[in-house]
Write an enzyme that holds these catalytic residues in place. Structure first.
Site, PDB file in Angstrom:
ATOM      1  N   CYS A  48     -65.413   4.943  -5.926  1.00  0.00           N
ATOM      2  CA  CYS A  48     -66.702   4.248  -5.947  1.00  0.00           C
ATOM      3  C   CYS A  48     -66.994   3.728  -7.344  1.00  0.00           C
ATOM      4  O   CYS A  48     -67.455   4.479  -8.212  1.00  0.00           O
ATOM      5  CB  CYS A  48     -67.825   5.178  -5.471  1.00  0.00           C
ATOM      6  SG  CYS A  48     -69.445   4.384  -5.408  1.00  0.00           S
ATOM      7  N   CYS A  90     -70.678   3.938  -8.301  1.00  0.00           N
ATOM      8  CA  CYS A  90     -71.092   5.297  -8.651  1.00  0.00           C
ATOM      9  C   CYS A  90     -70.625   5.688 -10.048  1.00  0.00           C
ATOM     10  O   CYS A  90     -71.382   6.295 -10.825  1.00  0.00           O
ATOM     11  CB  CYS A  90     -70.530   6.310  -7.653  1.00  0.00           C
ATOM     12  SG  CYS A  90     -70.856   5.944  -5.919  1.00  0.00           S
ATOM     13  N   ASP A  91     -69.376   5.363 -10.380  1.00  0.00           N
ATOM     14  CA  ASP A  91     -68.738   5.950 -11.554  1.00  0.00           C
ATOM     15  C   ASP A  91     -68.363   4.958 -12.655  1.00  0.00           C
ATOM     16  O   ASP A  91     -67.921   5.379 -13.731  1.00  0.00           O
ATOM     17  CB  ASP A  91     -67.474   6.708 -11.122  1.00  0.00           C
ATOM     18  CG  ASP A  91     -67.792   7.840 -10.159  1.00  0.00           C
ATOM     19  OD1 ASP A  91     -68.873   8.439 -10.290  1.00  0.00           O
ATOM     20  OD2 ASP A  91     -66.958   8.118  -9.266  1.00  0.00           O
TER      21      ASP A  91
END
Length: 315
Positions: free
Chosen positions: A136, A139-140
């Site tokens: 992701c 997300c990261d």
């Protein structure tokens, strides 16, 4: 088999399921949740979560899911270990079998079984998951600001995530297994190819992700020339798709061609009366913890209103 009757059954956990349990408990539905094969969902394999509201210093994924669970239990949710092995939605009271040994009859069911990322299947990918390997970018990607990273994939999602990473990272290598984009739309291809700090490596496959404790690079092979080379990167993102955990509902619940549950727009309602879906099992677009939690809230409210209307008719 023993038979238990409940007002509200939640299948699956994670931010969607736990949020549904919180709202359903506060509404007096006395929900019973079976957490499934991976209690807490994908966040249980996520190290740092910095984009969920209410955690200004960030939080570990497993810790956040434990907070969600405790909050649901505080209001009386009955959270259990176990996996649903089959379902029967033929009647107004829905029947599910738990681990092939117990039957639950439920007036309402909330599906929050999530989706699982598809992986390349190499040993180093698993070993370095959470240590530079991620599925992701949204997300990261923040953790790799100013660094050089790689992303694997050739569809629209991979292109979108490559574009997202290009705004944060010094350089993005995009690994495409074939000699051209196959699944990506023309506009997304052009966006990637016209971004100066994205280098697309066509006909390229990953042989190994390098690094002992954290990602330090990748070993790739050019399928056309046979050339193998090592490229230093600190982040390695896999964007080859997700698979919703919905197989058990096939034949009962309407789904799209990829297995994501279809819900009536603006609601969590499925084609089966009294059955609702939330989280990544029905969301192939956003796939974020905060959006999953929001749909969990929707599912609990929809279930509460469904039961209230049903009781009003029979009163």
């Amino acid at each position: 088999m023993s038979v238990e009757k409940v007002h509200c059954l939640i299948i699956g956990s994670g931010p969607a399921g736990y949020t549904a349990a919180i709202y359903a408990s506060r509404a007096g539905l006395k929900p019973v949740m079976y957490q499934g094969a991976q209690p807490g969902g994908q966040l249980m394999i996520t190290n740092d979560v910095e984009n969920f509201p209410g955690y200004p210093d960030g939080v570990m994924g497993p810790e956040m899911m434990e907070h969600f669970k405790k909050q649901a239990e505080r209001f009386g949710a009955d959270i259990r270990y176990g996996t649903i092995s089959s379902v029967d939605f033929t009647g107004p009271v829905h029947k599910v079998t738990v681990d092939e040994k117990e039957v639950i009859e439920a007036d309402t069911i909330i599906i929050s079984t999530g989706a699982a990322a598809k992986w390349l299947g190499i040993e180093s990918e698993s070993r370095l998951n959470g240590r530079g390997v991620s599925a992701c970018a949204v997300c990261d990607g923040f953790f790799f600001r100013g660094q050089e990273v790689a992303i694997v994939g050739a569809g629209d999602t991979a292109c979108e995530e490559a574009s997202y990473l290009s705004k944060l990272c010094k350089k993005v290598y995009m690994l495409v297994r074939k000699d051209k984009f196959v699944a990506a739309s023309v506009i997304m291809q052009q966006r990637v190819l016209n971004t100066p700090n994205i280098e697309v490596l066509f006909s390229t496959e990953t042989q190994e992700i390098l690094g002992k404790e954290d990602v330090e690079g990748m070993r790739v092979k050019n399928n056309a020339t046979g050339e193998v080379r090592d490229i230093p990167v600190t982040g390695f993102f896999v964007a080859i798709g997700h698979k919703p955990n919905t197989d058990i509902f096939k034949g009962w619940i309407d789904m799209d061609e990829n297995g994501y549950i279809k819900t009536i727009p603006g609601t969590s309602k499925t084609n089966i009366e009294g059955v609702f879906a939330c989280g990544d099992a029905q969301d192939h677009v956003y796939r974020q913890a905060v959006t999953a939690a929001g749909t969990g809230c929707m599912a609990a409210l929809d279930a509460e209103r469904y039961l209230a209307a049903k009781e009003a008719v029979t009163a």
